[in-house]
Scaffold this motif. Sequence first.
Motif, PDB file in Angstrom:
ATOM      1  N   ARG A  43      -7.994  75.439 102.480  1.00 31.58           N
ATOM      2  CA  ARG A  43      -6.567  75.661 102.774  1.00 31.58           C
ATOM      3  C   ARG A  43      -5.721  74.495 102.277  1.00 31.58           C
ATOM      4  NH1 ARG A  43      -8.022  77.953 107.461  1.00 31.58           N
ATOM      5  NH2 ARG A  43      -7.672  76.087 108.669  1.00 31.58           N
ATOM      6  N   ASP A  60     -11.282  74.864 106.075  1.00 32.50           N
ATOM      7  CA  ASP A  60     -10.066  74.085 106.360  1.00 32.50           C
ATOM      8  C   ASP A  60      -9.656  73.285 105.125  1.00 32.50           C
ATOM      9  OD1 ASP A  60     -10.184  75.064 108.892  1.00 32.50           O
ATOM     10  OD2 ASP A  60     -11.175  73.301 109.748  1.00 32.50           O
ATOM     11  N   LEU A 115      -5.336  74.822  98.535  1.00 39.67           N
ATOM     12  CA  LEU A 115      -4.384  75.870  98.159  1.00 39.67           C
ATOM     13  C   LEU A 115      -2.955  75.397  98.349  1.00 39.67           C
ATOM     14  CD1 LEU A 115      -6.012  79.160  99.500  1.00 39.67           C
ATOM     15  CD2 LEU A 115      -6.274  78.061  97.303  1.00 39.67           C
ATOM     16  N   ALA A 116      -2.719  74.684  99.456  1.00 42.87           N
ATOM     17  CA  ALA A 116      -1.364  74.200  99.722  1.00 42.87           C
ATOM     18  C   ALA A 116      -0.939  73.158  98.688  1.00 42.87           C
ATOM     19  CB  ALA A 116      -1.286  73.618 101.134  1.00 42.87           C
ATOM     20  N   LYS A 117      -1.917  72.519  98.044  1.00 42.42           N
ATOM     21  CA  LYS A 117      -1.592  71.571  96.962  1.00 42.42           C
ATOM     22  C   LYS A 117      -1.457  72.294  95.628  1.00 42.42           C
ATOM     23  CE  LYS A 117      -3.925  67.374  98.655  1.00 42.42           C
ATOM     24  NZ  LYS A 117      -5.127  67.505  99.502  1.00 42.42           N
ATOM     25  N   GLY A 118      -1.706  73.603  95.633  1.00 40.71           N
ATOM     26  CA  GLY A 118      -1.627  74.353  94.378  1.00 40.71           C
ATOM     27  C   GLY A 118      -2.910  74.278  93.567  1.00 40.71           C
ATOM     28  N   ILE A 119      -4.001  73.909  94.228  1.00 40.48           N
ATOM     29  CA  ILE A 119      -5.281  73.785  93.521  1.00 40.48           C
ATOM     30  C   ILE A 119      -6.158  74.997  93.823  1.00 40.48           C
ATOM     31  CG2 ILE A 119      -7.443  72.456  93.466  1.00 40.48           C
ATOM     32  CD1 ILE A 119      -5.597  69.989  94.064  1.00 40.48           C
ATOM     33  N   SER A 120      -6.710  75.593  92.766  1.00 43.61           N
ATOM     34  CA  SER A 120      -7.586  76.747  92.964  1.00 43.61           C
ATOM     35  C   SER A 120      -8.943  76.281  93.476  1.00 43.61           C
ATOM     36  CB  SER A 120      -7.797  77.491  91.647  1.00 43.61           C
ATOM     37  OG  SER A 120      -6.566  77.992  91.185  1.00 43.61           O
ATOM     38  N   ALA A 121      -9.363  76.854  94.586  1.00 38.68           N
ATOM     39  CA  ALA A 121     -10.651  76.438  95.153  1.00 38.68           C
ATOM     40  C   ALA A 121     -11.367  77.638  95.743  1.00 38.68           C
ATOM     41  CB  ALA A 121     -10.429  75.379  96.229  1.00 38.68           C
ATOM     42  N   ILE A 122     -12.671  77.631  95.577  1.00 37.83           N
ATOM     43  CA  ILE A 122     -13.478  78.734  96.061  1.00 37.83           C
ATOM     44  C   ILE A 122     -14.353  78.257  97.199  1.00 37.83           C
ATOM     45  CG2 ILE A 122     -15.481  80.139  95.396  1.00 37.83           C
ATOM     46  CD1 ILE A 122     -14.020  80.727  92.804  1.00 37.83           C
TER      47      ILE A 122
END
Lengths: 372, 203
Positions: B56, B53, B59-66
């Motif tokens: 997500r 969660d 990503l919606a903030k434009g941050i790359s996350a794994i």
Amino acid sequence: MSNNKIIDLGSSEDPLVLDCGKSIGPIKTAFTTYGELNETKSNAILVCHALTGDQYVASEHPITKKDGWWSLLIGPEKSIDTNKYFVICPNVIGGCMGSTGPNEINPKTGKEYGLDFPVVTIGDMVKAQKLLIDSFGIEKLFSVIGGSMGGMLVLEWLSKFPSYVFSAIPIATTTNHSAQNIALNELARQAIMADPEWKSGNYNIENTKPVKGLSVARMAAHISYLSEQSLHEKFGRNLQNKNKIEFSFDADFQVESYLRHQGFKFVDRFDANSYLYITRAMDYFDLKAENNGSLIEAFKNTNSHILCASFTSDWLYPTSENKVIIKAFNALGLNVSFVEIETDNGHDSFLLDEPEFFQTIKGFLDATYKKL
Amino acid sequence: MSLFNTDRDFSIISKMIPSRSKIIDVGCGDGSLLDYLIKKKNIDGRGLEIDQDKIRECLAKGISAIQGDADIDLIDYPDKSFDYSILTYTLQATKRPKKVLEELVRISNKAIVSFPNFGYWKIRMSLLLNGKMPVSNELSYSWHETPNLHFCTIYDFIDLCEATDIKIEKKVNLKKNVIQSYNNKEWFENFFSGSGMFLISKK
């Protein structure tokens, strides 16, 4: 209303040179589009379909009359909002829905190709897609997205035409088939070729149809798209319209009846030779081998924003395979994100209503669009 | 966990990081810290987070996350992939804190690590007077449901660094909001600090 279009790309003077060394030209590509390409041609999303998919991604299928295979994801105000983005979905070459493939007429002979059609690769499919993108005058796709074989096409785009890809979403995919993947495809191909109606690939000329072989191929593949859990929950050992087993080989169990239905439904819309060609292309795909064993080498010119996704219950392209891709992207320091969606729906999850998966895609695309 | 003092911690972390650094936030949550650092310091940020969660939200903030686990997935990053790695209030929730710290200083030139300090006098008093595992605003879980596995004190953290290949470069006095060079263990810091924050690197 169908928005299907067919375009001739390349020519006999300027043909598409295939990986096998042969050339074809012109090639036909059948495709659909949704939304409007903006003035700067910066809002295009290329959608790549899977093995048995086609260009009817978000519009009614002309044969099955069903909604497009990703119509839950793509459309006005949906996760991939066609009020904002211009979506292009071509049928791959080797396919059977209007693009150049084994069931199309060979312009040189005036007869259907059949097995004379050259063996095409994932790379060839992408080269053909590139010609289509060029025909629109698009120099950079905002995004390239696809699951399963569609994911392979996305990875191929990232590797071969990196400057054309601003962002990419490879889903439930791999950079090369495992022995198990190849084995399953071989099972399907042998089922088709063992059908006497297949006639060495000349069934259309001989007016037969390898219905049984193709449907067995589909049945085997269909099992691999589901998870043990989902099969168990859907069917368990339930019997089909009967109270007890009948000591026969009819479809006693619901799961048998379901698979037979899946198989027979499939032959109406899919071509047996196409199935051979496309599964072969998937088996041959190996980004690692063609880059001297290095995925880092394969993606070294990539600078795209990437979102990878896998599904917990997918045993065909499991999370571990997807993580191999992530590892290479990480080693290159790329802007890569990854989610593993928790679901019991197996490999097929990417085609189903998975709200968290859709939200992930929407968040990624909309935020990435602002970076253009 | 309600996180101590987000504004204070964000601003002090931002002071330690040069502009345009390449940064991984391990246990990045919803990406707020990375978002802050992107806006403030124009960093190139990546996140690692176990909770989907939260991914997500990143990503919606434009941050790359794994989506991944600090205990498992840090090994996938090559040496010196980043200028800085950041681990805020996550160390105590890892299975192998020593290994995680070693990985952080391997994949980045420097690492900023913060953690709740169990040497804090209020925690000592709570255990002494109540005879029960401390539960407070900062440490809001009961012992049987806490995701935190490895609590330590500032002393313990320093001892671990000394026993491994990790050099403590700076310490942060979160009370006074200053970054100081590190020389020795100070008993009063271990006693009066609710949390510890250090800048570490490979020896």
